[in-house]
Design a protein around this motif. Structure first.
Motif, PDB file in Angstrom:
ATOM      1  N   THR A 230     122.239 -11.204  17.231  1.00 53.07           N
ATOM      2  CA  THR A 230     121.947 -10.628  18.652  1.00 53.07           C
ATOM      3  C   THR A 230     120.807 -11.456  19.044  1.00 53.07           C
ATOM      4  OG1 THR A 230     122.626  -8.652  17.213  1.00 53.07           O
ATOM      5  CG2 THR A 230     121.208  -8.240  19.785  1.00 53.07           C
TER       6      THR A 230
ATOM      7  N   GLN B 232     115.159 -12.816  25.940  1.00 49.37           N
ATOM      8  CA  GLN B 232     115.965 -13.819  27.160  1.00 49.37           C
ATOM      9  C   GLN B 232     114.603 -14.735  27.452  1.00 49.37           C
ATOM     10  OE1 GLN B 232     118.866 -12.162  28.485  1.00 49.37           O
ATOM     11  NE2 GLN B 232     119.274 -15.097  28.055  1.00 49.37           N
TER      12      GLN B 232
ATOM     13  N   LYS C  52     118.822 -10.725  23.178  1.00 47.47           N
ATOM     14  CA  LYS C  52     119.139  -9.611  22.840  1.00 47.47           C
ATOM     15  C   LYS C  52     118.175  -8.888  21.413  1.00 47.47           C
ATOM     16  CE  LYS C  52     123.059  -9.195  25.432  1.00 47.47           C
ATOM     17  NZ  LYS C  52     124.502 -10.254  24.955  1.00 47.47           N
TER      18      LYS C  52
ATOM     19  N   ASP D 212     114.066  -6.392  26.364  1.00 39.99           N
ATOM     20  CA  ASP D 212     114.793  -7.253  26.576  1.00 39.99           C
ATOM     21  C   ASP D 212     114.483  -8.928  27.036  1.00 39.99           C
ATOM     22  OD1 ASP D 212     117.696  -7.176  24.487  1.00 39.99           O
ATOM     23  OD2 ASP D 212     117.344  -5.393  26.662  1.00 39.99           O
TER      24      ASP D 212
END
Ligand code: SAJ
Length: 412
Positions: free
Chosen positions: A42, A60, A47, A56
């Protein structure tokens, strides 16, 4: 001036992941390590596998820039930061097995001159143990922070508030406990790559105890408020009014009573002090006991209310351990709802605006997760457990016909 180009952060949870991301944003090349393969995947997709404000977006950016990469094995770096959980065992002693496993896992990658920082909350003496575990794996590294130093080691406890982690990581002051002064200075240089707060240097044992003292301080203060609420119930006094009035004194600042103290820090860390010095830490132990007794009091109030109805519907508002977060770990609100579901004969509804499905702890019960409007319409008894912003806005007329048990004092 020491320069750090790379850091390896072991443990990518609520503290490790934001810390790794902040180091990466400061320009260091970061390897994040976690045993959880799903979490690693993930994170590498940019994320977060946990919920934290603005995390988040930050991830990113640093993942796509290539400055943060997650994997299941450690890698060589100038510095290693260990941020793994330290839960307690049944007897309230700290379980250091994750710290030990993390230390042994980085041992093959440590090079002369590297820095190793323990961030996990630990009992006094644990940083010494980390050093022992490392040196047992790597007898060639036998000189921590002294003459002919082979490597540096320090304890630098995290102290960020869930929901404000990315702000507090950068702004809060840090306590840095070095195994030696040179170790502390080295760790200061690492944190100054991103920190806007100040660093205060001390020895490892004092730093360990400082972190525990901060959370024990808050626990004792919440216990005082909770004890006042129990006393006020017996004396037929409105505790919220009482506290508001007492707090008009310039040197009094009483905290808020509630259904108990939850989360993975304040309800746990004071026990590490009690476990270290059981005969001496009397006040700290009693505070834990007062706070842990609060859910039972709430359950008894609900049972008393239920006994006045024939087949009522009870709505539990809030499952998280505190307001405006999704974290259900060690949550008194969740524990109370589970107990009510198991012990009452009647229908129990639960409302938690910050989650989507019924949590695992309630999956074997008949509890229905529903929205606020529906719960308010159906319920005969409303049990307010968490002071979420959605609940604060409930108009008085939606609850005027109901029996209300408000454990947070938001509707008075
Ligand atoms: N609570 C009350 N009444 C109050 C304040 C809190 O009942 O007046 C309850 C909350 O509802 C919750 C529990 O106490 O169940 C703990 O919440 P919190 O907001 O006091 O603290 P945490 O657990 O979210 O974070 C704490 C913080 N420590 C201190 O404020 C001393 C944070 O800075 C630490 O980094 C964190 O523990 C940690 O990781 O140790």
């Amino acid at each position: 001036m020491h320069t750090f180009n790379s850091v390896c952060v072991v443990g990518l949870g609520y503290i490790g992941l934001p810390t790794a991301a902040v180091f990466a944003k400061a320009g260091l090349s970061v390897t994040g390590v976690d045993v959880n393969k799903n979490a690693v995947e993930t994170i590498n997709s940019g994320k977060a596998h946990i919920v934290e404000v603005d995390l988040d977006g930050l991830l990113q950016g640093v993942v796509s820039a290539g400055t943060l990469k997650a994997q299941t094995e450690p890698a060589e770096a100038n510095a290693f930061v260990i941020a793994v959980p330290t839960p307690f065992k049944g007897d309230h002693a700290a379980d250091l097995s994750y710290v030990e496993a993390a230390t042994r896992s980085i041992a093959p990658y440590v090079r002369p001159g590297n820095l190793i920082v323990l961030e996990s909350t630990v009992p006094p003496g644990a940083t010494d143990k980390m050093v022992e575990w490392l040196e047992a794996e790597r007898p060639d590294l036998k000189q921590v922070g002294g003459a002919g130093t082979a490597y540096y080691a320090a304890h630098c406890p995290e102290r960020v508030l869930p929901g404000r982690v990315l702000i507090e990581l950068v702004q809060n002051d840090r306590i840095i406990g070095g195994m030696t002064e040179a170790c502390a200075e080295r760790a200061q240089a690492l944190y100054e790559t991103f920190l806007r707060g100040e660093c205060f240097l001390t020895n490892a044992r004092t730093a360990e105890m400082a972190k525990l003292s901060e959370n024990a301080f808050r626990d004792v203060n919440i216990a005082f408020a909770n004890e006042l609420s129990l006393i006020s119930d017996e004396l037929d006094i409105d505790v919220w009014e009482l506290i508001r009035l007492a707090n008009r004194h310039p040197r009094v600042n009483i905290l808020q009573p509630g259904p108990g103290v939850g989360g993975h820090c304040i309800a746990v860390d004071p026990w590490f002090i009690v476990d270290a010095v059981p005969q001496t830490a009397k006040l700290i132990r009693t505070a834990r006991e007062v706070n842990d007794s609060k859910p039972e009091t709430v359950i008894n109030k609900v049972k008393k209310a239920v006994s006045r109805f024939k087949d009522p519907i009870v709505a539990c508002l809030g499952l998280a351990f505190k307001a405006d977060i999704d974290d259900l770990r060690s949550s008194p609100a969740l524990d109370i709802t589970v107990r009510l579901a198991n012990e009452l004969e009647c229908k129990v509804l639960a409302v938690e605006p910050n989650i989507v499905g019924l949590p695992k702890a309630l999956s074997d019960t008949e509890v229905q997760l529903t929205d606020l409007t529906n719960a308010l319409e159906q319920a005969d008894i409303i049990l307010l457990l968490v002071d979420h912003r959605e609940f604060k806005r409930v108009p008085a007329k939606s609850r005027s016909e109901k029996v209300v048990i408000d454990t947070r004092g938001i509707w008075r």
